[in-house]
Motif scaffolding. Structure first.
Motif, short mmCIF file in Angstrom:
data_model
loop_
_atom_site.label_atom_id
_atom_site.label_comp_id
_atom_site.label_asym_id
_atom_site.label_seq_id
_atom_site.Cartn_x
_atom_site.Cartn_y
_atom_site.Cartn_z
N SER A 23 0.85 -1.19 0.00
CA SER A 23 0.00 0.00 0.00
C SER A 23 0.89 1.24 0.00
N PRO A 24 0.38 2.40 -0.42
CA PRO A 24 1.20 3.61 -0.36
C PRO A 24 1.72 3.90 1.05
N LYS A 25 0.91 3.60 2.06
CA LYS A 25 1.35 3.83 3.44
C LYS A 25 2.54 2.93 3.79
N GLN A 26 2.49 1.66 3.39
CA GLN A 26 3.61 0.76 3.66
C GLN A 26 4.88 1.23 2.96
N ILE A 27 4.75 1.71 1.72
CA ILE A 27 5.92 2.21 0.99
C ILE A 27 6.51 3.41 1.71
N GLN A 28 5.65 4.31 2.19
CA GLN A 28 6.12 5.49 2.92
C GLN A 28 6.85 5.09 4.20
N GLU A 29 6.28 4.11 4.93
CA GLU A 29 6.91 3.67 6.18
C GLU A 29 8.24 2.96 5.91
N LEU A 30 8.31 2.23 4.81
CA LEU A 30 9.58 1.59 4.45
C LEU A 30 10.67 2.63 4.22
N TYR A 31 10.37 3.67 3.41
CA TYR A 31 11.39 4.67 3.09
C TYR A 31 11.61 5.66 4.22
N ASP A 32 10.70 5.67 5.21
CA ASP A 32 10.93 6.48 6.41
C ASP A 32 11.70 5.70 7.48
N GLY A 33 12.03 4.44 7.18
CA GLY A 33 12.78 3.63 8.12
C GLY A 33 11.96 3.03 9.24
N LYS A 34 10.63 3.04 9.14
CA LYS A 34 9.78 2.52 10.21
C LYS A 34 9.59 1.01 10.12
N ILE A 35 9.90 0.42 8.98
CA ILE A 35 9.83 -1.04 8.80
C ILE A 35 11.22 -1.52 8.47
N ALA A 36 11.78 -2.34 9.35
CA ALA A 36 13.17 -2.77 9.19
C ALA A 36 13.30 -4.18 8.63
N ASN A 37 12.25 -4.96 8.74
CA ASN A 37 12.31 -6.35 8.27
C ASN A 37 11.03 -6.67 7.50
N TRP A 38 11.17 -7.44 6.43
CA TRP A 38 10.02 -7.73 5.58
C TRP A 38 8.97 -8.58 6.28
N LYS A 39 9.35 -9.31 7.33
CA LYS A 39 8.36 -10.13 8.02
C LYS A 39 7.33 -9.28 8.76
N GLU A 40 7.65 -8.00 9.00
CA GLU A 40 6.72 -7.10 9.69
C GLU A 40 5.48 -6.81 8.85
N ILE A 41 5.58 -6.97 7.55
CA ILE A 41 4.42 -6.72 6.67
C ILE A 41 4.07 -7.96 5.85
N GLY A 42 4.36 -9.14 6.39
CA GLY A 42 3.95 -10.39 5.76
C GLY A 42 4.96 -11.01 4.84
N GLY A 43 6.17 -10.45 4.77
CA GLY A 43 7.19 -11.02 3.90
C GLY A 43 8.06 -12.02 4.63
N THR A 44 9.24 -12.28 4.11
CA THR A 44 10.17 -13.22 4.72
C THR A 44 11.00 -12.52 5.79
N ASP A 45 11.73 -13.32 6.55
CA ASP A 45 12.57 -12.78 7.62
C ASP A 45 13.90 -12.31 7.02
N VAL A 46 13.82 -11.20 6.28
CA VAL A 46 14.99 -10.61 5.61
C VAL A 46 14.98 -9.12 5.91
N PRO A 47 16.12 -8.52 6.28
CA PRO A 47 16.15 -7.07 6.57
C PRO A 47 15.91 -6.23 5.31
N VAL A 48 15.28 -5.08 5.50
CA VAL A 48 14.97 -4.16 4.41
C VAL A 48 16.22 -3.38 4.03
N ARG A 49 16.45 -3.22 2.76
CA ARG A 49 17.53 -2.37 2.24
C ARG A 49 16.90 -1.39 1.25
N LEU A 50 17.10 -0.10 1.46
CA LEU A 50 16.48 0.94 0.63
C LEU A 50 17.44 1.42 -0.45
N VAL A 51 16.93 1.47 -1.68
CA VAL A 51 17.72 1.97 -2.80
C VAL A 51 16.97 3.13 -3.43
#
Length: 527
Positions: A347-375
């Protein structure tokens, strides 16, 4: 002299083209609208002595034929007559030009022969008159001998026929004078068919597999027209050595600006060059802002519109008042993630939180247990500007990592790095586990090493963008310094992008040409 010759050739070609249209149309109107609306045709399909059929061994029915006493088979012949409607309308009984009290529609006259018997062998498409009854002695088919003329007569009723309807009559005949040597062989006298149709014609037709002289004449005429047009066209081409379209321009043109749209512009430039060999192109794609800056500086230095076009992902900043925009395409963008992230819809909100650094791991939003890396992209990127305006709704934060995997000393949060081009962005996301980035859709869709992310269940499509269901898109604009001259390569190339070939190239990269939209306003995203 050359101009006069070209004019003459053009006039000849125009006349031939007009004749090629007018003559067939007039022929069709005359054939089917005036002369041929009602057409009764007939064809004598067989007229042969009976002995030939008997001796062939394939007609036992004739061997058993009951004939008057003393009749020699050598004196007997058969005639098969086909009567058909080959016009464009039905023929009714009242169309036959005979007296109302006379039931005869068609008279068949057989000179030198007497009529022994008549049978209906085929009946299709008649209207209300069943000739099959004639086999049971219905008097409407009459046969008699005209003693004075020495001819047999068959009178057929006024048979109403549907379009393409027909019937066949088989008559058994005997030679009028049967005396003389029994070895005298029958010599046929042609059957005569007499009838007339009101408002129509009666013709003796040829076999369906044969073409009439009029058809062959019309075909020959059209062949002459086609050959003539080919000759005039070839001569015209030879008169122009360059063979270039009227809107071609020559010279050198530099294309600069957005890397996201560089593949489209390179394909369009190559296509234009093939059509207009006198044009040459140079490419200097770096970023949208860099392209605008180069164009502005070159224009100011030369004090005129230079041979340069800057392509941007969106509109220019206010600091370039001399630059004029021409919207080219509705450009689709997409979020892309590394395959190990385990997500394909955000969702747009999830994308915003990802790029704001509020979500550090993909498992927090239903993904795998892999850390988020922003490009991300550098601030002068048009793709980044579209991402900020359409998705983040604020500025993208600065980088804290060079390799997108480790955080630099003195910084915190999710690793966040910048890339200088679309290609670098895609390769980085594909290489680093858990990475997420954004890209022009056409390039991303060709990269099998990343996952294209849907936004709120909507994938990047032109229809969803136009109907405002998919939010991540922008307008690709072509900028010139002031107004280029109408006959310049700049103006010609921009017109080419708005024509069919240019639009096809834009579509082939997943974008929508602004020229395809009925309402040009739709090519600009809402504020």
């Amino acid at each position: 002299m050359a101009v006069e010759l070209e004019a003459i050739i053009g006039i000849v070609g125009l006349v031939l083209a007009l004749l090629g249209v007018i003559v067939p149309v007039c022929a069709a109107v005359w054939e089917f609208g005036i002369a041929g609306r009602k057409r009764l045709g007939y064809r004598v399909q067989m007229d042969t002595p009976l002995t030939g059929e008997v001796q062939s061994g394939h007609a036992q029915v004739f061997e058993n034929l009951t004939l008057p006493a003393g009749t020699d088979l050598a004196d007997v012949s058969i005639v098969l007559l086909r009567v058909h409607n080959h016009g464009v309308t039905d023929i009714v009984g009242s169309d036959y030009l005979v007296n109302d009290d006379n039931p005869t529609g068609v008279r068949v006259r057989l000179p030198g022969r007497r009529v022994l018997g008549v049978a209906v062998t085929e009946l299709r498409g008649t209207l209300g008159l069943n000739l099959e009854q004639q086999r049971n002695g219905d008097p409407r088919i009459r046969m008699f001998d005209d003693e004075a003329a020495g001819a047999g007569i068959i009178d057929l009723p006024r048979v109403p026929l549907k379009r393409r309807g027909h019937y066949k009559i088989l008559a058994v005949l005997r030679r009028w004078d049967s005396g003389g040597s029994r070895f005298h062989r029958y010599v046929s006298a042609p059957a005569e068919v007499h009838t007339a149709i009101e408002g129509g014609t009666v013709t003796e037709t040829e076999a369906p597999t044969e073409w009439s002289k009029r058809v062959l004449t019309l075909i020959a005429f059209l062949v002459v027209v086609i050959v003539g047009l080919g000759v005039t066209t070839t001569v015209t081409i030879l008169q122009s050595p360059d063979s270039a379209p009227l809107d071609c321009a020559s010279g050198n043109l530099t294309l600069t600006g957005s890397t996201a749209f560089s593949a489209v512009m390179k394909d369009a430039a190559e296509s234009y060059r093939k059509t207009c060999p006198g044009a040459q192109f140079a490419f200097d794609f770096d970023s949208s802002d860099s392209g605008l800056q180069k164009l502005n500086e070159t224009g100011k230095r030369e004090q005129r519109s230079p041979a340069m076009v800057a392509i941007t992902d969106g509109v220019k900043p206010d600091k370039y008042p001399e630059l004029l925009a021409q919207p080219i395409a509705l450009a689709l963008f997409t979020l892309v993630v590394n395959k190990k992230a385990g997500v394909s819809d955000l969702s747009p909100k999830q994308i915003q939180e990802l790029y704001d650094g509020k979500i550090a791991n993909w498992k927090e939003i239903g993904g795998t247990d892999v850390p988020v890396r922003l490009v991300g992209r550098y601030p002068d990127s048009g793709t980044r500007q579209a991402f900020q305006q359409r998705i983040l709704e604020h500025w993208e934060s600065g980088p804290n990592s060079r390799d997108c995997e480790t955080i630099e000393n003195g910084t915190t949060g999710t690793p966040h790095c910048f890339q200088s081009s679309t290609e670098a962005m895609l390769s980085t996301v594909a290489r680093i586990d858990g990475a997420i980035g954004y890209s022009e859709f056409g390039s991303a869709s060709k990269n099998n090493d990343v996952v294209l992310v849907h936004i709120d269940g909507h994938k990047a499509t032109r229809d969803d963008a136009v109907h405002r269901a998919y939010p991540f898109w922008g307008t690709e604009c072509a900028y010139t310094y002031q107004e280029p001259k109408a006959d310049s390569l700049v103006a010609s190339f921009l017109r080419y992008l708005a024509k069919e070939v240019g639009k096809d190239i834009i579509r082939s990269h997943g974008n929508l040409a602004c020229a395809d939209l009925e309402n040009p306003v739709l090519c600009q995203p809402p504020s």
